[in-house]
Design a protein around this motif. Structure first.
Motif, PDB file in Angstrom:
ATOM      1  N   LYS A 184      52.792  36.006  41.333  1.00  0.00           N
ATOM      2  CA  LYS A 184      52.544  34.127  42.401  1.00  0.00           C
ATOM      3  C   LYS A 184      52.956  33.006  42.090  1.00  0.00           C
ATOM      4  CE  LYS A 184      47.732  35.692  41.529  1.00  0.00           C
ATOM      5  NZ  LYS A 184      46.608  35.451  41.339  1.00  0.00           N
ATOM      6  N   THR A 232      55.279  30.560  44.687  1.00  0.00           N
ATOM      7  CA  THR A 232      55.134  29.550  44.115  1.00  0.00           C
ATOM      8  C   THR A 232      56.902  28.850  44.493  1.00  0.00           C
ATOM      9  OG1 THR A 232      53.999  29.898  42.525  1.00  0.00           O
ATOM     10  CG2 THR A 232      53.787  27.668  43.610  1.00  0.00           C
ATOM     11  N   GLU A 289      46.720  38.239  48.613  1.00  0.00           N
ATOM     12  CA  GLU A 289      47.032  37.162  48.697  1.00  0.00           C
ATOM     13  C   GLU A 289      47.956  37.012  49.464  1.00  0.00           C
ATOM     14  OE1 GLU A 289      46.268  34.667  45.163  1.00  0.00           O
ATOM     15  OE2 GLU A 289      44.782  36.104  43.968  1.00  0.00           O
ATOM     16  N   ALA A 336      38.026  37.806  45.133  1.00  0.00           N
ATOM     17  CA  ALA A 336      39.511  37.886  43.459  1.00  0.00           C
ATOM     18  C   ALA A 336      39.034  37.450  42.112  1.00  0.00           C
ATOM     19  CB  ALA A 336      40.826  37.415  43.605  1.00  0.00           C
ATOM     20  N   GLY A 337      37.961  35.638  42.415  1.00  0.00           N
ATOM     21  CA  GLY A 337      37.865  35.280  41.253  1.00  0.00           C
ATOM     22  C   GLY A 337      35.999  35.811  41.288  1.00  0.00           C
ATOM     23  N   TRP A 379      45.133  24.058  47.139  1.00  0.00           N
ATOM     24  CA  TRP A 379      46.743  24.809  46.638  1.00  0.00           C
ATOM     25  C   TRP A 379      45.996  25.940  46.132  1.00  0.00           C
ATOM     26  CZ3 TRP A 379      50.678  25.345  43.170  1.00  0.00           C
ATOM     27  CH2 TRP A 379      51.796  25.299  43.476  1.00  0.00           C
ATOM     28  N   GLY A 382      48.313  28.265  44.452  1.00  0.00           N
ATOM     29  CA  GLY A 382      49.322  28.260  43.426  1.00  0.00           C
ATOM     30  C   GLY A 382      50.640  28.792  44.705  1.00  0.00           C
ATOM     31  N   TYR A 383      50.244  28.486  46.007  1.00  0.00           N
ATOM     32  CA  TYR A 383      51.662  29.273  46.680  1.00  0.00           C
ATOM     33  C   TYR A 383      51.166  28.841  48.182  1.00  0.00           C
ATOM     34  CZ  TYR A 383      48.658  33.247  47.384  1.00  0.00           C
ATOM     35  OH  TYR A 383      47.917  33.802  47.527  1.00  0.00           O
ATOM     36  N   TYR A 391      42.094  29.622  32.000  1.00  0.00           N
ATOM     37  CA  TYR A 391      43.223  30.506  32.531  1.00  0.00           C
ATOM     38  C   TYR A 391      42.242  31.464  33.893  1.00  0.00           C
ATOM     39  CZ  TYR A 391      46.263  34.573  32.131  1.00  0.00           C
ATOM     40  OH  TYR A 391      47.098  35.197  31.787  1.00  0.00           O
ATOM     41  N   LYS A 392      41.464  32.470  33.663  1.00  0.00           N
ATOM     42  CA  LYS A 392      41.226  32.954  34.157  1.00  0.00           C
ATOM     43  C   LYS A 392      41.129  33.074  35.426  1.00  0.00           C
ATOM     44  CE  LYS A 392      38.669  36.283  31.676  1.00  0.00           C
ATOM     45  NZ  LYS A 392      37.061  37.303  30.609  1.00  0.00           N
ATOM     46  N   ARG A 393      39.768  31.812  35.910  1.00  0.00           N
ATOM     47  CA  ARG A 393      39.392  32.211  36.902  1.00  0.00           C
ATOM     48  C   ARG A 393      41.273  31.229  38.081  1.00  0.00           C
ATOM     49  NH1 ARG A 393      33.990  30.931  37.673  1.00  0.00           N
ATOM     50  NH2 ARG A 393      33.441  32.156  36.715  1.00  0.00           N
ATOM     51  N   PHE A 433      44.233  31.238  37.306  1.00  0.00           N
ATOM     52  CA  PHE A 433      45.879  32.783  37.677  1.00  0.00           C
ATOM     53  C   PHE A 433      45.060  33.993  37.940  1.00  0.00           C
ATOM     54  CE2 PHE A 433      47.363  29.763  34.789  1.00  0.00           C
ATOM     55  CZ  PHE A 433      48.616  29.119  35.395  1.00  0.00           C
ATOM     56  N   GLN A 434      43.857  33.966  37.277  1.00  0.00           N
ATOM     57  CA  GLN A 434      43.820  35.897  37.686  1.00  0.00           C
ATOM     58  C   GLN A 434      42.927  35.952  39.123  1.00  0.00           C
ATOM     59  OE1 GLN A 434      42.000  37.500  33.824  1.00  0.00           O
ATOM     60  NE2 GLN A 434      43.584  37.183  33.439  1.00  0.00           N
ATOM     61  N   GLY A 435      41.770  34.667  38.973  1.00  0.00           N
ATOM     62  CA  GLY A 435      41.230  34.266  40.168  1.00  0.00           C
ATOM     63  C   GLY A 435      41.223  33.867  41.463  1.00  0.00           C
ATOM     64  N   GLY A 436      42.680  33.303  41.822  1.00  0.00           N
ATOM     65  CA  GLY A 436      42.911  32.195  42.780  1.00  0.00           C
ATOM     66  C   GLY A 436      42.703  31.297  42.976  1.00  0.00           C
ATOM     67  N   GLN A 437      41.847  30.615  41.731  1.00  0.00           N
ATOM     68  CA  GLN A 437      41.384  29.514  42.002  1.00  0.00           C
ATOM     69  C   GLN A 437      42.090  28.182  41.190  1.00  0.00           C
ATOM     70  OE1 GLN A 437      37.040  29.676  40.190  1.00  0.00           O
ATOM     71  NE2 GLN A 437      36.542  30.414  42.562  1.00  0.00           N
TER      72      GLN A 437
END
Lengths: 419, 291
Positions: A78, A82, A100, A376-377, B42, B44-45, B249-251, B253-257
């Protein structure tokens, strides 16, 4: 003097800034075409990929293949997305990260390529069903399977046959218990290990259109997943004491040493078991979630798919490498090395430790991991861990299930927002 | 403002400015970027749009966020009180004339030198294997299960956190105690002042500035607890030990939020800053009164 110091500090500042930038974009060019193959399997498959790369370089003299597989690969990927600096070839799971990347439009459509024809349609569908548009943006390569791992020796000792239905499954566990054998080893200290059980139950029991209906908010867990949650709790009754505090590694060790008859997890556990006990006689069967034996299918998903990034400078070489990997002989080498199953027709996993499910997979009698379709969340593992803890603390099944399903729906809704 | 007389040696600038620049590039800039992205969607990308305060509103509707805040505060308060009481006791013991003083000092300082992650993994093993074995052997049912897999998982984490944090706080209290003049105690003894009174009327007021530092640093550190929890429970069982940092961190990076959790991080930053300022105000006022 003061002026000099000012100039000096300015210079230093510029130097530092330039130096920090230079570190980011390194692009050295030799005469060879270089392709980077990025694996998300945490060094599990680097060795076999490396040997394929060496083999490939022998016939493609002008290509240099570099295998990369960092730990926490999803996050690295990811981050690189970016920076707009994706690797040429991606060898990754058919998971949320793939979703994603694909939705961000960073991958090539490979559906027209000749090597795609040899892929089993069931697995192709698993990839297209989580993609945007109709193309095939990742070619399924290796697959995994999740269900029940059982110790054949202990089953024989207790006179238990492989169960085909839910009632037989429960009866088998009772029989094992009576024979003084611990029926199940659960490892819920690592909360992700709750998911294979949920997936096994939900994969066979939930209605086919649940995932799409739930996504559109037309149905809820509370309405449809009562039976699944209840069966999940019923299974817990046969686990060892302190299953909430047992780690994945400790549980695998205990199972390998014959301290329990069954593990509810996937084929990827087998190499771990053999590390502890080479002689263990282990096999797998689908989790018999339903009393209708025909409904019980093995959960199997795409463990590794191959994709090419749109931004790659050497797409041709990248595709040549994929086509090379897809050859039957190479695919066979890969699954033999990895204890995995192949998505390619006619390539079978011959090891005895998975013979119980080989036919299910070869016939495509499989169902994808239901949790691959969740947003994902949505952290289902935490919710299941909480459900198990409540049961352990003596909460009544009805109250626990109702509370869990309600929580699952709210969490799903919070996670299911399209920004 | 004009600096008259002495010329300033450029060496001082050479000492301070490079670090200031590095600090700006690697700390301030990412922080400002994070604040910026908390107002966008955003992931993250890819592309992004401004969404105003949407992320902030979303953060407060998520029941998991509220739950995490409650747990984080519970954890931070318990850890701050216990760490400061225990480290003050330790510091007073180590400051008195005892044998093996230096050896003991280094033993108590040892945990500070080890990485939190490593300590977390070591204690993970202790709680999962050694303690239950001990409990089973001696028939103590409360100890025969892994505490990290129960409702009381946070107590396991608390014990480890206290054990590690004691070192640094003890060191600061020790430094404080060494600034107290011995003659004061001698004078007090002549007047026949008791031990407890001596502590509350002399020692404690005189080390008040050190108490302030320790309180502020402890609360800040514990509100942002992350490493030990990731190493020991990953926020489980369920969500029982998920602190705000772990949730971000969890949400994120791993959860895409990414953007939503950036907003959450800004909220956490503000909470920590506000609490620190209040603490400083209150404790400094107290210092003035005591002096």
């Amino acid at each position: 003097m003061r002026k000099f110091s000012k100039q000096l500090s300015c210079l230093l500042a510029i130097l530092l800034f330039v130096a920090s930038l230079a570190g980011c974009g390194s692009s050295s060019s030799s005469g060879k075409e270089k392709i980077e193959v990025f694996s998300t399997k945490n060094a599990e498959n680097t060795e076999i990929l490396q040997s394929m790369a060496t083999e490939f370089e022998k016939t493609h003299k002008n290509v240099n293949v570099e295998i990369v597989s960092p730990s926490d690969a999803g996050t690295v990927l990811k981050t690189r997305l970016t920076k707009g600096n994706l690797p040429d070839v991606l060898a990754m799971g058919g998971d949320a990260t793939f979703m994603e990347l694909q939705k961000a439009g960073t991958l090539e459509d490979l559906s027209k390529k000749s090597y795609v024809n040899s892929v089993q349609p069931a697995y192709k569908k698993m990839v297209t069903s989580i993609s945007k548009g109709s193309g095939l943006y990742g070619v399924p390569y290796a697959t995994n399977a999740s269900g029940v791992l059982y110790n054949k020796t202990l089953f024989k000792k207790a006179g238990v046959k492989v169960p085909q239905t839910w009632d037989q499954f429960i009866a088998a566990m009772q029989k094992l218990k009576k024979a003084g054998i611990q029926p199940l080893e659960l490892t819920f200290k690592d909360s992700w290990t709750t998911l294979p059980i949920w997936n096994g139950l939900a994969g066979s029991l939930q209605s086919k259109d649940f995932t799409t209906q739930r996504l559109k908010n037309k149905t809820t867990f509370a309405k449809t997943h009562q039976e699944i949650a209840q069966k999940y709790l019923q299974i817990l009754n046969y686990a060892q004491p302190d299953f909430m505090g047992t780690t994945y590694n400790d549980g695998n060790k205990a199972f390998a040493l014959g301290k329990a008859a069954m593990l509810l997890n996937g084929n990827y556990v087998i190499p771990e078991l053999k590390k502890t006990n080479k002689k263990i006689d282990v096999d797998m069967f689908p989790l018999p979630a339903s009393n209708d034996a025909a409904q019980n299918r093995i959960t199997s998903g795409v463990d590794v798919l191959l994709a090419v990034s749109k931004s790659s400078a050497n797409k041709e070489a990248a595709e040549q490498f994929i086509s090379f990997m897809m050859k039957k002989s190479n695919a066979q080498k890969y699954v033999d090395d990895q204890f995995a199953f192949s998505a390619i027709k006619g390539v079978e996993q011959q090891d005895a430790s998975v013979s119980g499910i080989r036919n299910n997979i070869a016939d495509g009698h499989v169902v994808n991991f239901p949790d691959h379709y969740y947003p994902a969340g949505f952290d289902l593992a935490s919710l299941l861990s909480n459900l198990s803890l409540n049961a352990e603390n003596g909460m009544t099944t009805n109250k626990n299930v109702t509370q869990f399903l309600k929580k699952a729906d709210t969490s799903y809704n919070t996670a299911n927002v399209q920004n | 403002m004009k600096i008259t007389g002495k010329k300033i040696n450029p060496a001082f600038y050479l000492m301070t400015i490079p670090i200031a620049i590095l600090f700006f590039i690697f700390h301030t800039l990412p922080f400002l970027k994070g604040v910026f992205y908390s107002f966008t969607d955003w992931q993250g990308y890819g592309n992004w749009n401004f969404v105003g305060l949407k992320n902030y509103l979303y953060v407060f509707t998520d029941p998991d966020v509220t739950g995490s805040y409650i747990f984080t505060f519970k954890f931070a308060i318990a850890a701050t009180i216990l760490v400061n009481v225990l480290s003050l006791l330790l510091a007073m013991g180590l400051n008195s004339k005892i044998k093996f003083q230096n050896t003991l000092k280094s033993i108590y300082f040892l945990p500070y030198m080890l990485g939190t992650l490593i300590i977390g993994f070591v204690f993970n093993f202790i709680f999962a294997n050694l303690v239950p074995q001990f409990g089973k052997t001696f028939g103590i049912s409360a100890l025969s299960t892994n505490i990290l897999g129960t409702d009381h998982a946070w107590i396991g984490i608390l014990i480890v956190t206290i054990w590690q944090s004691l070192a640094f706080n003890t060191l600061i209290y020790l430094a404080g105690l060494q600034t107290v003049d011995h003659e004061i105690y001698e004078a007090a003894e002549m007047d026949g002042v008791g031990t407890i009174k001596k502590f509350f009327k002399i020692t404690f007021p005189l080390i008040a500035p050190f108490f302030t530092i320790n309180m502020v640093l402890s609360v800040k550190g514990f509100l942002m607890a992350f490493d030990q929890i990731m190493a020991m429970t990953g926020g489980g069982p369920g969500n029982l030990t998920t602190t705000i940092s772990v949730l971000i961190y969890k949400r994120g990076f791993q959860g895409g939020q990414f953007a939503v959790q950036s907003a959450n991080a800004v909220v956490l930053f503000l909470v920590v800053v506000i609490i620190s300022i209040i603490q400083l105000r209150v404790l400094e006022k107290r210092e003035e009164k005591l002096n």
